[in-house]
Design a protein around this motif. Structure first.
Motif, short mmCIF file in Angstrom:
data_model
loop_
_atom_site.label_atom_id
_atom_site.label_comp_id
_atom_site.label_asym_id
_atom_site.label_seq_id
_atom_site.Cartn_x
_atom_site.Cartn_y
_atom_site.Cartn_z
N ALA A 1 38.98 74.80 26.41
CA ALA A 1 39.10 76.13 27.01
C ALA A 1 37.93 76.35 27.96
O ALA A 1 36.77 76.12 27.60
N PHE A 2 38.22 76.80 29.16
CA PHE A 2 37.18 77.12 30.14
C PHE A 2 37.08 78.64 30.27
O PHE A 2 38.08 79.36 30.19
N SER A 3 35.88 79.12 30.51
CA SER A 3 35.63 80.56 30.52
C SER A 3 36.41 81.28 31.60
O SER A 3 36.69 82.49 31.48
N ILE A 4 36.79 80.60 32.66
CA ILE A 4 37.49 81.24 33.77
C ILE A 4 39.01 81.28 33.56
O ILE A 4 39.72 81.93 34.32
N ASP A 5 39.50 80.61 32.53
CA ASP A 5 40.94 80.50 32.34
C ASP A 5 41.58 81.81 31.87
O ASP A 5 41.03 82.51 31.02
N ASN B 1 40.77 58.66 33.10
CA ASN B 1 40.24 59.23 31.86
C ASN B 1 39.93 60.70 32.07
O ASN B 1 39.01 61.05 32.82
N VAL B 2 40.71 61.58 31.44
CA VAL B 2 40.56 63.02 31.66
C VAL B 2 39.20 63.51 31.19
O VAL B 2 38.53 64.29 31.89
N GLN B 3 38.76 63.09 30.01
CA GLN B 3 37.52 63.61 29.44
C GLN B 3 36.30 63.17 30.24
O GLN B 3 35.36 63.96 30.43
N LYS B 4 36.27 61.95 30.73
CA LYS B 4 35.11 61.46 31.46
C LYS B 4 35.09 61.89 32.91
O LYS B 4 34.04 62.17 33.47
N GLN B 5 36.26 61.95 33.54
CA GLN B 5 36.30 62.18 34.97
C GLN B 5 36.53 63.64 35.35
O GLN B 5 35.84 64.17 36.21
N PHE B 6 37.50 64.30 34.71
CA PHE B 6 37.87 65.64 35.13
C PHE B 6 37.07 66.73 34.43
O PHE B 6 36.57 67.67 35.08
N VAL B 7 36.93 66.65 33.13
CA VAL B 7 36.34 67.75 32.36
C VAL B 7 34.92 68.10 32.81
O VAL B 7 34.60 69.28 32.97
N GLN C 1 34.00 71.79 34.19
CA GLN C 1 33.03 72.59 33.46
C GLN C 1 31.94 73.13 34.39
O GLN C 1 31.53 74.29 34.27
N ARG C 2 31.48 72.30 35.33
CA ARG C 2 30.49 72.78 36.30
C ARG C 2 31.06 73.90 37.16
O ARG C 2 30.37 74.89 37.46
N LEU C 3 32.31 73.76 37.56
CA LEU C 3 32.94 74.80 38.36
C LEU C 3 33.10 76.09 37.56
O LEU C 3 32.89 77.19 38.08
N ALA C 4 33.46 75.96 36.29
CA ALA C 4 33.62 77.15 35.44
C ALA C 4 32.28 77.84 35.21
O ALA C 4 32.21 79.08 35.13
N ASP C 5 31.19 77.07 35.10
CA ASP C 5 29.88 77.63 34.81
C ASP C 5 29.29 78.40 35.98
O ASP C 5 28.68 79.46 35.80
N LEU C 6 29.45 77.88 37.21
CA LEU C 6 28.79 78.52 38.35
C LEU C 6 29.44 78.06 39.65
O LEU C 6 28.98 77.11 40.29
N ASP C 7 30.51 78.70 40.02
CA ASP C 7 31.17 78.44 41.31
C ASP C 7 31.61 79.80 41.84
O ASP C 7 32.45 80.47 41.24
N LEU C 8 31.05 80.21 42.96
CA LEU C 8 31.34 81.54 43.49
C LEU C 8 32.82 81.70 43.82
O LEU C 8 33.34 82.83 43.82
N MET C 9 33.53 80.60 44.06
CA MET C 9 34.96 80.70 44.35
C MET C 9 35.74 81.27 43.18
O MET C 9 36.85 81.78 43.35
N ASN C 10 35.16 81.22 41.97
CA ASN C 10 35.83 81.83 40.81
C ASN C 10 36.02 83.33 40.98
O ASN C 10 36.85 83.93 40.29
N GLY D 1 47.53 78.53 34.76
CA GLY D 1 48.36 77.48 34.15
C GLY D 1 47.59 76.20 34.05
O GLY D 1 46.71 75.92 34.86
N SER D 2 47.89 75.41 33.01
CA SER D 2 47.18 74.15 32.82
C SER D 2 48.02 73.22 31.95
O SER D 2 48.62 73.64 30.96
N ALA D 3 48.05 71.94 32.33
CA ALA D 3 48.79 70.95 31.56
C ALA D 3 48.23 69.56 31.86
O ALA D 3 47.68 69.34 32.95
#
Length: 418
Positions: A165-169, A370-376, A380-389, A396-398
């Protein structure tokens, strides 16, 4: 094992390099020195498409163009981005067995192979709609529930599973999850709609529809071949992508893990709703600061061309960084080779919200081994601090594991389902 027959099957598979060549990638961005894979390789420059007659000729060629279905890996991943696409997700019906799942994938493979050649499925109530393939591709993947419901948990690839779960979701169930995904892409929206209908009808024998998302990009003819397409905020979107076979091998295709998954990949689909009312209140300088790129050509604020590498150490005379700490480019940028992947976004527009604002945004599709190594880590960095948020919300997510391609006489997922 007896496989479903496929009419007019190719006599041999397509190699990775051969498929690149057939899709126009090698000639369009390697030989020509163009670095803009995600922007579409099948393009003409302004001089080549300078007359209505030439543009009409190219459109006709595009509508009859085909992408090989069979090969080492599934089409629709390395394929130059098409103008239209649909993602449809399904949940397996209760009690579905491995044998039934095998039958489903055999039938879907047969359907997709026919459609890719401009031939109707069996049966097809509207066969004439299949005659313009327009670079049609059909791509299939399995969600975590596919493995658990069929007792195949031990065959799941390393690093594959539900996203944290990401904080922006603000996820909505009508755009999330799924046991099976079918992605259809083409340069003709009628072709996409027809193929999606035929494949969904086959899948529905074994699985219930869960969600469907349809999107678009700019047409791939008559535009500069060295610039990536734009999203609905007017931003160039998808600049940093693998462009060579070596980069695809390192970032996209699985080279380890279960044997059935070798030359497969993982897909993350995120539906991103955009706040146009808030975005439109910003001037261009503020928009560019939030993104870290110039709007007019997509160049980083420290460069002059779209594909210039951002200089994250550059500072203004006052000591402030040229690319702000909260800029999307800085948050997404990485020197870690394990945090790079392929992006194939689609814009969506579904009418108006009750507020009168567009119900529109981005269907963000990313492919990696590899989803966990490459995407997550990147997300997570985008969710933590990205002004575009401030102006975007994931609703939606799948995630899905996509098997490698198949050869004539075989089917997608054969290594997993036997």
């Amino acid at each position: 094992m007896t496989h479903m027959p496929v009419e007019d099957s190719e006599t041999q598979g397509v190699s990775r390099r051969g498929f690149l060549a057939s899709a126009g990638v090698v000639s369009s961005y390697v030989a020509a020195g163009v670095a803009g894979f995600a922007g579409g390789a099948l393009t003409l420059n302004a001089a080549q498409a300078s007359t209505p007659e030439k543009e009409a000729q190219l459109r006709a060629q595009q509508q009859s163009a085909t992408i090989p279905f069979y090969g080492e890996y599934q089409a629709g991943i390395m394929t130059p981005l098409q103008a239209y696409g649909t993602y449809a997700a399904f949940t397996l019906k209760p009690g579905i067995t491995v044998d039934q799942a095998r039958s489903m994938m055999q039938l879907l493979t047969d359907d997709a192979a026919r459609l890719a050649k401009g031939k109707p499925t069996l049966p097809d109530g509207e066969p004439y709609l299949a005659t313009e393939p327009a670079r049609l591709t059909s791509t299939f993947g399995f969600g975590p529930g596919f493995f658990s419901k069929l007792g195949l948990q031990g065959a799941m690839p390393s690093g594959f599973g539900e996203l944290p779960a990401f904080s922006i979701d603000q996820l909505q169930p009508e755009f999330s999850g799924g046991d099976l995904v079918i992605h259809v892409g083409a340069d003709n929206p009628l072709t996409v709609a027809h193929a999606a209908r035929q494949l969904s009808r086959t899948a529905h024998t074994f699985a219930e529809p869960l969600w469907s998302q349809t999107g678009f990009n700019r047409p791939q003819y008559g535009v500069p071949s060295d610039q990536t397409g734009r999203n609905l905020f007017g931003q160039v979107d998808g600049t940093i992508n693998p462009r060579t076979t070596q980069e695809f091998d390192a970032q996209v295709w699985a080279t380890s893990g279960p044997q059935w998954f070798r030359d497969g990949t993982c897909l993350v689909v995120r539906r991103i709703q955009m706040d146009f009312e808030g975005w439109d209140k910003l001037d261009d300088t503020k928009k560019e600061t939030a993104m870290g790129r110039n709007l007019h050509n997509g160049a980083p604020l420290t460069g002059t061309k779209e594909f210039d590498a951002p200089d994250l150490a550059a500072k203004h005379d006052n000591g402030m960084p040229v690319i702000a700490s909260f800029a999307h480019v800085r948050r997404a940028r990485t020197n870690n080779a394990e945090e790079k992947f392929l992006r194939r976004p689609l814009n969506y527009e579904d009418g108006l919200l009750p507020s009168g604002q567009p119900n529109a945004g981005l269907i963000f599709a990313a492919y990696m081994a590899n989803v966990q190594k490459q995407f997550v880590p990147v997300q997570q960095r985008l969710a933590d601090l990205d002004l575009m948020n401030t102006w975007t919300t994931p609703i939606g997510s799948a995630v899905f594991a996509l098997p490698p391609g198949s050869q004539p006489g075989g089917y997608i997922g054969e290594g997993l389902l036997g």
